[in-house]
Design a protein around this motif. Sequence first.
Motif, mmCIF file in Angstrom:
data_model
loop_
_atom_site.group_PDB
_atom_site.id
_atom_site.type_symbol
_atom_site.label_atom_id
_atom_site.label_comp_id
_atom_site.label_asym_id
_atom_site.label_seq_id
_atom_site.Cartn_x
_atom_site.Cartn_y
_atom_site.Cartn_z
ATOM 1 N N SER A 65 -0.222 -6.746 -11.601
ATOM 2 C CA SER A 65 0.701 -7.170 -10.506
ATOM 3 C C SER A 65 0.244 -6.965 -9.147
ATOM 4 O O SER A 65 -0.921 -6.477 -8.611
ATOM 5 N N SER A 66 0.810 -7.697 -8.218
ATOM 6 C CA SER A 66 0.174 -7.522 -6.843
ATOM 7 C C SER A 66 1.411 -7.345 -5.718
ATOM 8 O O SER A 66 2.655 -7.626 -5.993
ATOM 9 N N ILE A 67 1.195 -6.677 -4.921
ATOM 10 C CA ILE A 67 2.441 -6.549 -3.926
ATOM 11 C C ILE A 67 1.690 -6.680 -2.431
ATOM 12 O O ILE A 67 0.452 -6.963 -2.239
ATOM 13 N N THR A 68 2.416 -6.908 -1.547
ATOM 14 C CA THR A 68 2.041 -7.262 -0.173
ATOM 15 C C THR A 68 2.490 -6.503 1.076
ATOM 16 O O THR A 68 3.707 -6.175 1.107
ATOM 17 N N GLY A 69 1.567 -6.212 1.782
ATOM 18 C CA GLY A 69 1.989 -5.593 3.152
ATOM 19 C C GLY A 69 1.907 -6.201 4.452
ATOM 20 O O GLY A 69 0.854 -7.040 4.300
ATOM 21 N N PRO A 121 -2.999 -7.909 1.094
ATOM 22 C CA PRO A 121 -2.519 -7.996 -0.317
ATOM 23 C C PRO A 121 -3.090 -6.691 -1.253
ATOM 24 O O PRO A 121 -4.209 -6.571 -1.130
ATOM 25 N N VAL A 122 -2.560 -6.309 -2.074
ATOM 26 C CA VAL A 122 -2.832 -5.349 -3.024
ATOM 27 C C VAL A 122 -2.703 -5.613 -4.487
ATOM 28 O O VAL A 122 -1.554 -6.081 -5.074
ATOM 29 N N THR A 123 -3.599 -5.764 -5.029
ATOM 30 C CA THR A 123 -3.850 -6.201 -6.740
ATOM 31 C C THR A 123 -3.754 -4.885 -7.577
ATOM 32 O O THR A 123 -4.943 -4.144 -7.383
ATOM 33 N N LEU A 124 -3.045 -4.747 -8.356
ATOM 34 C CA LEU A 124 -3.083 -3.922 -9.614
ATOM 35 C C LEU A 124 -4.083 -4.084 -10.780
ATOM 36 O O LEU A 124 -4.118 -5.036 -10.980
ATOM 37 N N GLU A 125 -4.414 -2.957 -11.231
ATOM 38 C CA GLU A 125 -5.331 -3.295 -12.609
ATOM 39 C C GLU A 125 -4.099 -3.845 -13.781
ATOM 40 O O GLU A 125 -3.036 -3.404 -13.576
ATOM 41 N N GLY A 126 -4.688 -4.486 -14.384
ATOM 42 C CA GLY A 126 -4.027 -5.150 -15.554
ATOM 43 C C GLY A 126 -3.776 -3.840 -16.741
ATOM 44 O O GLY A 126 -4.634 -3.135 -16.829
ATOM 45 N N ASP A 151 6.255 -3.093 13.335
ATOM 46 C CA ASP A 151 6.655 -3.561 12.154
ATOM 47 C C ASP A 151 5.775 -3.607 10.936
ATOM 48 O O ASP A 151 4.664 -4.204 10.983
ATOM 49 N N VAL A 152 5.802 -2.750 10.013
ATOM 50 C CA VAL A 152 5.040 -2.561 8.713
ATOM 51 C C VAL A 152 6.163 -2.664 7.539
ATOM 52 O O VAL A 152 7.042 -2.048 7.594
ATOM 53 N N HIS A 153 5.901 -3.668 6.858
ATOM 54 C CA HIS A 153 6.783 -3.977 5.707
ATOM 55 C C HIS A 153 6.120 -4.265 4.342
ATOM 56 O O HIS A 153 5.008 -4.963 4.484
ATOM 57 N N VAL A 154 6.476 -3.474 3.090
ATOM 58 C CA VAL A 154 5.724 -3.716 1.912
ATOM 59 C C VAL A 154 6.691 -4.102 1.011
ATOM 60 O O VAL A 154 7.867 -3.504 0.791
#
Length: 703
Positions: A65-69, A121-126, A151-154
């Motif tokens: 999965s990935s999340i975004t800051g 962008p932060v990508t997690l291991e599968g 402003d910092v949002h994740v």
Amino acid sequence: MLTALARTATRRPLTVMLLWGLFLLLGFGLGTGVFARLSDNVPEVPGTESESAARYLDGLDPAGSSITGVVAGTPVSAAALRAAVEQAVADVREVAGVAAVPDPYVTPGLIAEDGRALIVPVTLEGGLDDDAEERTLDAAAERLREIDAPDVHVSGGPLLGLQMGERAQQDVKNAELISLPVVLALLLVVFGGLRSALLPLVVAVGGIAGAFLALFLFSEVTDISVYAIQVTTMLGLGLAVDYALLMLVRFREERRTTEDVVEAVHRTVAAAGRTVLFSGLTVAVSLTGLLVFPSVFLRSMGLAVAAVVVVDMLAALTLLPALLARFGGRIPPAKTPGNGEEEGRFFARVARFAAGHKVAVLAVAVPVLLVPALPVSGMSIAVGDARQLPADSEARQLQDTVAAHFPPGTGVSPVVVVAKPGTDAATADRIRALEPGATTRELPGGGAVTEIRPPGEADGKEATALVERVREARGDAPVEVTGTAARLVDFREMLRERAPWAALTVLAGIVVLLFAFTGSVLLLLRTVVTTLLSLAAALGVVVWVFQDGHLAGLLGAEGLGALSLTAPPLIVAIAFGLAMDYELFILARMREARLRSGDDREAVVTGLSRSGRVVTCAALLLAVVFAAFMTGGFSPILQIGLGLTLAVLIDATVVRMLLVPAAMALLGRHAWWAPGPVRRAHDRFGVSEEARELPPEKVPSGV
């Protein structure tokens, strides 16, 4: 069965109350654990092409999965900020479970042209399990939020689902804090006493506990949508109050003719309890239509909401009689109308007016409902994005920041084309040429995956049109399409294919229940037609507000060009069940009056005069509950809440007070007609009235 329930509840009221007390502890203890298990994977439909392609891709090339800051609000080239961002990136890379974090200062496209925002962008291991993924998400997000910037949002990915779950939990608490005091105040007005007003709330608490417990149990075997909490809780609370209100009104009426509290409870369960039983079954059957759809979301919602309805029904038929047997002696009986005074005279006057001007009433009321229903013809659905969330939510703030600083389409989910081994080069080239900027990478074992960034939104018209173009261009090649837009296309197709079967399933169940309740054939047709009119009017207003944007700002929302794909099927299923609920409230009184008097015309007036107040109060209480859940600002819940609020109010006013008596007067004695063999089948297998009936020679024909 109802007699046995009443006797058990009145013979051992303390035991019944103790068992329900244990159920409440279980619901509010174990059941609330469902908040940590909510999912936002609504559009997934097993067996569709988009799901098949996603599973194939995950099997060959499992991606995490990935999340975004997003960091914004100041020039990102400042030395201090750059050092802070680069240190945060280095720290996040060291978090267990993180696969990759690109440096935004050296990776093209991650810094805004105005130099006042950047994306991390932060990508997690599968292959991470749920607990490991949650720990990784929390650690990575917390470190990014420590960057010292205005402003910092994740958000994004699984973090978006967690944020929605937290928002849902807070919205439910706020809605309960708002609705319960207002409902109590309205019940005090209705009954004029605190004891009578508190009893429906006790039953309602049981409904809420049942909602939490049902969702928790279903979460053990399937995904539970983030929308399920608000929908099941609002319905569980509203229907519990409805059923308790109906029972209490009948109990106070029975107390006028007997001082024996236990006898009054038995009569109440025999008469009003029968209506509650059929009402609960009817609402539950209306929701079984959702089981026809292969969507995990729709099926789980149908099962969960139906389970909550059954809990409410059982609470009204067991817990409330036990409470009445114990404390009912302190509840005053209903007032007896004075000399020449007619019970429910306002509703009797309305019924007489509608019946006396039946053609005119129908000629006016039907177009009044058809006009607001017109927008339904242009209804569209979409998966939606963070714009569905309130403006103060982190996910919404992240999306607004990206939209303000980066080009349109930044961060939009691509259309993913999976070319399996055997795909010819000409087909692959033809697909890549559909949109500029397509990127392709090889898959292990042969084949390739191509990502195409659609113009506009991830689930917009351009994106769904691109999916159709890819599927047309592939010909017979072993190529499958997945991604957000592809899932939406498949979800829409699933709705189109299964909706007729869902409607037939619901109608078949409703026909059986209504026939068993009334013994009439024409009443079935009249009920379905009037219910569909009110339902179409309510859904049309929802489209006009949330899709087209008219007056949406008054509700803290905006026009999004489409409804959430969760809203229409849930509004239709639940509102249809609620309409049947009120239909049974009124028909029970009409049939009872007809059996006593033998006068078809007067039975309509008497039935409405005795049920009109209950139906109106029930609709008002439900509207209060639904409106309270609309204070959270989550667009899908706003859509569902507005649709259900309008549906119950329209149904309780225009339909039940005007259309029903006018249509019944137009049909006359034929309203209760059934062919001879069908009537005999009802006499043998249907449910008979528990009310004191006329001698056989005075019973109207057709009964």
